[in-house]
Design a protein around this motif. Structure first.
Motif, mmCIF file in Angstrom:
data_model
loop_
_atom_site.group_PDB
_atom_site.id
_atom_site.type_symbol
_atom_site.label_atom_id
_atom_site.label_comp_id
_atom_site.label_asym_id
_atom_site.label_seq_id
_atom_site.Cartn_x
_atom_site.Cartn_y
_atom_site.Cartn_z
ATOM 1 N N GLY A 3 0.797 -1.220 0.000
ATOM 2 C CA GLY A 3 0.000 0.000 0.000
ATOM 3 C C GLY A 3 0.829 1.268 0.000
ATOM 4 O O GLY A 3 0.320 2.336 -0.302
ATOM 5 N N LEU A 4 2.111 1.159 0.330
ATOM 6 C CA LEU A 4 2.999 2.317 0.265
ATOM 7 C C LEU A 4 3.859 2.164 -0.982
ATOM 8 O O LEU A 4 4.658 1.241 -1.094
ATOM 9 N N ILE A 5 3.633 3.046 -1.928
ATOM 10 C CA ILE A 5 4.386 3.023 -3.182
ATOM 11 C C ILE A 5 5.617 3.896 -2.982
ATOM 12 O O ILE A 5 5.499 5.110 -2.810
ATOM 13 N N LEU A 6 6.792 3.279 -2.963
ATOM 14 C CA LEU A 6 8.014 4.044 -2.732
ATOM 15 C C LEU A 6 8.468 4.745 -4.002
ATOM 16 O O LEU A 6 8.382 4.181 -5.099
ATOM 17 N N ALA A 7 8.968 5.963 -3.841
ATOM 18 C CA ALA A 7 9.592 6.666 -4.958
ATOM 19 C C ALA A 7 10.836 5.881 -5.346
ATOM 20 O O ALA A 7 11.485 5.268 -4.491
#
Length: 141
Positions: free
Chosen positions: A127-131
Motif C-alpha cells: 500500500g505504500l508506493i516508494l519513490a
C-alpha cells in the motif's frame, strides 16, 4: 513525530489526524490549500507530512511537496491518482493511494516513523508506493 496533514477533504483529514494521534504522534497542523500548508511549514516546522496532490486550490500538493523537500522534511503523497505525481516524486518518500484502509495507513505510518528515526532494516508495507530514489536507498541498506 510532529506531523502536518495536507488534505482538502475534511472527513479524510480528520480520520488521518485521529490515526496519527492514536499512533502517538502530534499533528502540528492541517491544511486544505497551498497557502495554509506554507503557513504551517513556516510556523510549526513539521518532522513529516502527508500531502494530498489535488487540493481545493488545484494540484498544488506538488508545490507543497517541493517546499517540504527544500526544507528536508520527509513526506508522502496521499492521492487518488498516483499518475499525477511527477517522475521522481519531487522528493517524496512515496505515495499512499486513495482509497486507503486505516490498517494500511497505520502500517505505512509505522514504517515511515521507523525510517525517519533511522531504522534502515524495516521493509515497506503493502500500500505504500516508494519513490524510485527512496527505493534505491532502501535496497542499499
Amino acid at each position: 513525530m510532529k506531523i502536518m496533514i495536507v488534505e482538502d477533504e475534511a472527513l479524510l483529514a480528520l480520520e488521518l489526524e485521529l490515526e496519527v494521534e492514536a499512533a502517538g504522534h502530534v499533528v502540528v497542523g492541517t491544511a486544505a490549500s497551498r497557502k495554509a500548508a506554507f503557513d504551517i511549514i513556516e510556523s510549526s516546522t513539521p518532522e513529516f507530512a502527508f500531502v494530498d496532490v489535488h487540493l481545493s486550490d488545484g494540484p498544488s500538493g506538488i508545490e507543497i511537496g517541493r517546499r517540504l523537500a527544500e526544507r528536508e522534511v520527509p513526506f508522502v503523497f496521499v492521492t487518488g491518482n498516483v499518475k499525477r505525481i511527477p517522475e521522481g516524486f519531487v522528493g517524496a518518500i512515496g505515495a499512499i493511494e486513495k482509497p486507503y484502509t486505516m490498517n494500511g495507513l497505520q502500517n505505512a505510518l509505522s514504517y515511515i516513523s521507523e525510517k525517519v528515526t533511522g531504522d534502515q532494516t524495516i521493509s515497506p508495507p503493502p500500500g505504500l508506493i516508494l519513490a524510485k530514489s527512496f527505493q534505491r536507498q532502501n535496497d542499499a541498506s
